[in-house]
Design an enzyme around this catalytic site. Structure first.
Site, short mmCIF file in Angstrom:
data_model
loop_
_atom_site.label_atom_id
_atom_site.label_comp_id
_atom_site.label_asym_id
_atom_site.label_seq_id
_atom_site.Cartn_x
_atom_site.Cartn_y
_atom_site.Cartn_z
N ASP A 25 51.31 43.23 44.32
CA ASP A 25 49.94 43.61 44.01
C ASP A 25 49.15 42.30 43.96
O ASP A 25 49.24 41.55 43.00
CB ASP A 25 49.91 44.34 42.65
CG ASP A 25 48.50 44.62 42.16
OD1 ASP A 25 47.54 44.31 42.89
OD2 ASP A 25 48.35 45.17 41.05
N LYS A 87 40.30 36.72 46.28
CA LYS A 87 40.31 38.02 46.98
C LYS A 87 38.89 38.44 47.38
O LYS A 87 38.68 39.12 48.36
CB LYS A 87 40.94 39.06 46.06
CG LYS A 87 41.23 40.40 46.69
CD LYS A 87 42.17 41.17 45.80
CE LYS A 87 42.28 42.62 46.14
NZ LYS A 87 43.21 43.31 45.24
N GLU A 187 45.79 50.43 47.17
CA GLU A 187 46.18 50.36 45.75
C GLU A 187 46.27 51.73 45.07
O GLU A 187 47.27 52.01 44.40
CB GLU A 187 45.22 49.43 45.00
CG GLU A 187 45.46 47.96 45.38
CD GLU A 187 44.28 47.06 45.09
OE1 GLU A 187 43.30 47.51 44.46
OE2 GLU A 187 44.34 45.88 45.49
N ASP A 209 40.72 53.25 39.22
CA ASP A 209 41.27 51.90 39.26
C ASP A 209 40.15 50.87 39.11
O ASP A 209 39.40 50.61 40.05
CB ASP A 209 42.01 51.72 40.61
CG ASP A 209 42.60 50.31 40.75
OD1 ASP A 209 42.32 49.44 39.92
OD2 ASP A 209 43.35 50.10 41.73
#
Ligand code: AMP
Length: 620
Positions: A25, A87, A187, A209
């Site tokens: 992850d 990211k 994800e 999320d």
């Protein structure tokens, strides 16, 4: 390692070879690595027992990059060389990152021609792919040390809305350290994989999320170990960091509104805000000390500050429900993923909206890594692939341009992929021997409001009257989202084909814009569609009558011919100026007026057929 039995002649031994693969992850704030420990999937800790690796890299001229917790402490004293939230740089252009406030303490290399954002550090120029690779390397080292062997590959998770460039750069980062990417996994889908195996729940599940830098909501249908993603939506620019920025701005405004902060002070302020945010998850209030100012912030005050962010998350939940055509009552469970779902305001707002307490069985930080680890175990061959299926969805409708510059949707938005659908079309004009196909993407009714994906032509259609040819158009989207469109003329089998990646160059923002513009313009779009369809229907009838008259004009009775002519003229005028209802009504009227002429023609041609011509020739 277990010893293997020596085989006797003729005996077939199944030799279980355990192969090493991990789930990763790669988060905006923290990254994790998991692997199979025989039966279960385990998230691997570092030597100090921490399973979260902060996604922060510090570069220096003297030593190798430092990744993780130590790098975080360095951020305060060495902000220019300490890169966090990399990211958020992936897949972005240098222009975008230069203007983003969260990156303003970095020196970007503006001379680069490849448009990948790169930062000037003490260890040289580091682009977003290299920085991500340094994080991956730390995770791989951790896993190889634990497993005592070399990894064969990894499943790496990415936000559902990552576009092609962002996905590609994630893969490039892995390639840079020689890590084989078994699959990139969304994800929320990974979270569903984790819950599908470990929970007995069946029904509709919302995966909410909220991580450090991205937000995704997915609506999944769980049935007998099979996950189907019914709808997804999200925001790549919303996450825990934004709560930090809001709180930091409030602290600054309370402590010293006019002071200009240097990068070090800013990093310190953000760290303070982040700490206070975490404390407010466990306690009702927390005290703050900044630049000589002391104050207290309560949970209620923090909730008020973040109201706009919470509203955005709930609107996204509402949109996902609408896209999946489900009501709140039809949602059985809500799964929380991402560190930011520890915030009581988030949990309370989600519970209030859905009227249910969200599930928190799994640690919200680990659930995605666990799902990725399970998937890696399957892909490497340690588990049967039949154990479960993974399905994804097509984020925007795919369709084809039809007459009147209208869009015919073939694969609607949120269709589970892989998917294949076919529809038949026909020619508009007599003797038409070629057909131009225009593949588009979007939710609007007019081609001009959608995204053009590809154009191609089907040629050598046998010459027939309008409406006689049968062209089957097949849309096929494979598991990787690649779209193939094939057109086939059914009498000759003649085909033409094109392949395109609909997600190419499409980011979350453009998806959002396309969806909201379709909702805003729904009524106008339906009206214009009805008008264009009525116009086409009218023009087709006028053309058909004109061609019939030129062949069999003698069959018309004089009075009838005059009346038909009058209505044709009237309809031609109405097509330019009338409403869809008026055009439709007059077209019906013209149909009625010409119906006897049409049946006389039919009688005549059937008579001819009976005298020796084949029905086929007559129809031609
Ligand atoms: P992720 O990207 O899923 O690792 O999420 C990290 C985000 O979760 C960061 O913004 C953290 O500040 C936030 N976070 C982690 N723990 C807590 C907590 N106890 N309370 C509030 N936010 C948290």
């Amino acid at each position: 390692m277990a010893l293997l039995k020596i085989s006797e002649p003729g005996e077939k031994l199944a030799i279980p070879v355990h192969r090493f693969a991990v789930g990763i992850d790669l988060g905006t704030t923290n990254s994790l690595v998991s692997t199979s420990s025989g039966q279960d999937i385990e998230v691997l800790p570092d030597d100090a027992g921490n399973y979260l690796l902060p996604s922060v890299v510090q570069y220096s001229a003297e030593v190798d990059p430092v990744v993780g917790k130590i790098a975080i402490s360095a951020a305060i004293n060495d902000p220019k060389n300490t890169i966090s939230s990399v990211k958020r740089l992936l897949g972005r252009s240098i222009e975008e990152v230069l203007t983003a406030p969260q990156f303003k303490h970095y020196d970007f290399d503006t001379q680069r021609t490849d448009s990948i954002p790169a930062i000037i550090t003490a260890a040289g120029i580091k682009d977003s792919v290299q920085i991500s690779a340094d994080i991956l390397r730390t995770l791989v080292d951790r896993a190889e040390k634990f497993l005592g062997g070399k990894l064969e590959g990894a499943v790496i998770t990415v936000p559902a809305y990552f576009n092609d460039a962002q996905r590609q750069q994630t893969k490039d980062a892995a390639r840079l350290i020689g890590l084989n990417v078994l699959r990139l996994l969304n994800e929320p889908t990974a979270a569903a994989v984790a819950y599908g195996l470990d929970s007995r729940d069946e029904g509709n599940v919302v995966v909410f999320d909220l991580g450090g830098g991205t937000f995704d909501v997915s609506l999944l249908s769980l049935k007998k170990g099979v996950f189907e993603v019914l709808a997804t939506s999200g925001d790549t620019l919303l996450g825990g960091d934004d709560f930090d920025y809001l709180l930091a701005a409030w602290i600054k405004s309370e402590a010293s509104p006019t002071t200009e902060l240097n990068p070090m002070e800013e990093a310190e302020l953000l760290r303070l805000a982040n700490l206070a945010k975490h404390q407010l998850s466990d306690q009702n209030e927390t005290s703050l000390n900044y630049l000589g100012w002391s104050g207290v912030i309560t949970r209620a005050k923090f909730a008020k500050l973040c109201e706009s962010l919470i509203t955005r998350t709930i609107s996204t939940c509402r949109r996902v429900l609408r896209d999946a055509s489900l009501s709140i009552e039809e949602i059985d469970n809500i799964v929380l993923v991402g560190g930011s779902t520890r915030m009581p305001i988030v949990r309370d707002s989600v519970a209030e909206f859905f009227g249910k307490v969200p599930l928190t069985d799994f640690d919200p930080d680990k659930v995605v890594a666990i799902g990725a680890g399970i998937q890696a175990d399957v892909l490497i061959g340690n588990k049967s692939v039949d154990d479960f299926l993974l399905l994804d969805v097509n984020p925007l409708s795919l369709g084809i341009e039809t007459m009147g510059e209208l869009v015919e949707k073939i694969i609607p938005r949120n269709t589970t992929i892989p998917a294949a659908k076919a529809q038949e079309f026909t020619t508009f004009k007599d003797g038409q021997t070629a057909m131009s196909l225009h593949v588009v993407q979007g939710e609007r009714e007019l081609v001009s409001d959608c995204r053009s994906l590809a154009r191609f032509e089907l040629r050598d259609i046998p010459s027939m009257v309008a409406g006689a040819a049968k062209i089957r158009v097949t849309f096929q989207v494979d598991a990787d989202g690649l779209l193939s469109v094939m057109a086939e003329e059914l009498s000759t089998g003649k085909t033409a084909e094109v392949q395109v990646k609909p997600s190419y160059g499409l980011d979350a923002d453009s998806i959002e814009k396309m969806l909201s513009s379709s909702h805003e313009n729904a009524k106008e779009d339906m009206e214009i569609r009805a008008l264009r369809e009525a116009q086409i229907e009218a023009r087709q009838l006028i053309d058909a009558i004109s061609s019939a008259r030129s062949i069999d004009g003698q069959l018309l009775i004089a009075q009838e011919a005059v009346r038909i002519e009058e209505v044709v003229v009237e309809l031609q005028l109405l097509v330019e100026q009338g409403t869809s209802v008026q055009i439709h009504e007059l077209t019906e009227e013209l149909n009625r007026l010409s119906s006897e002429f049409a049946s006389r023609r039919m009688d005549l041609h059937i008579g001819e057929a009976l005298r020796g011509e084949s029905i086929d020739e007559v129809e031609q």
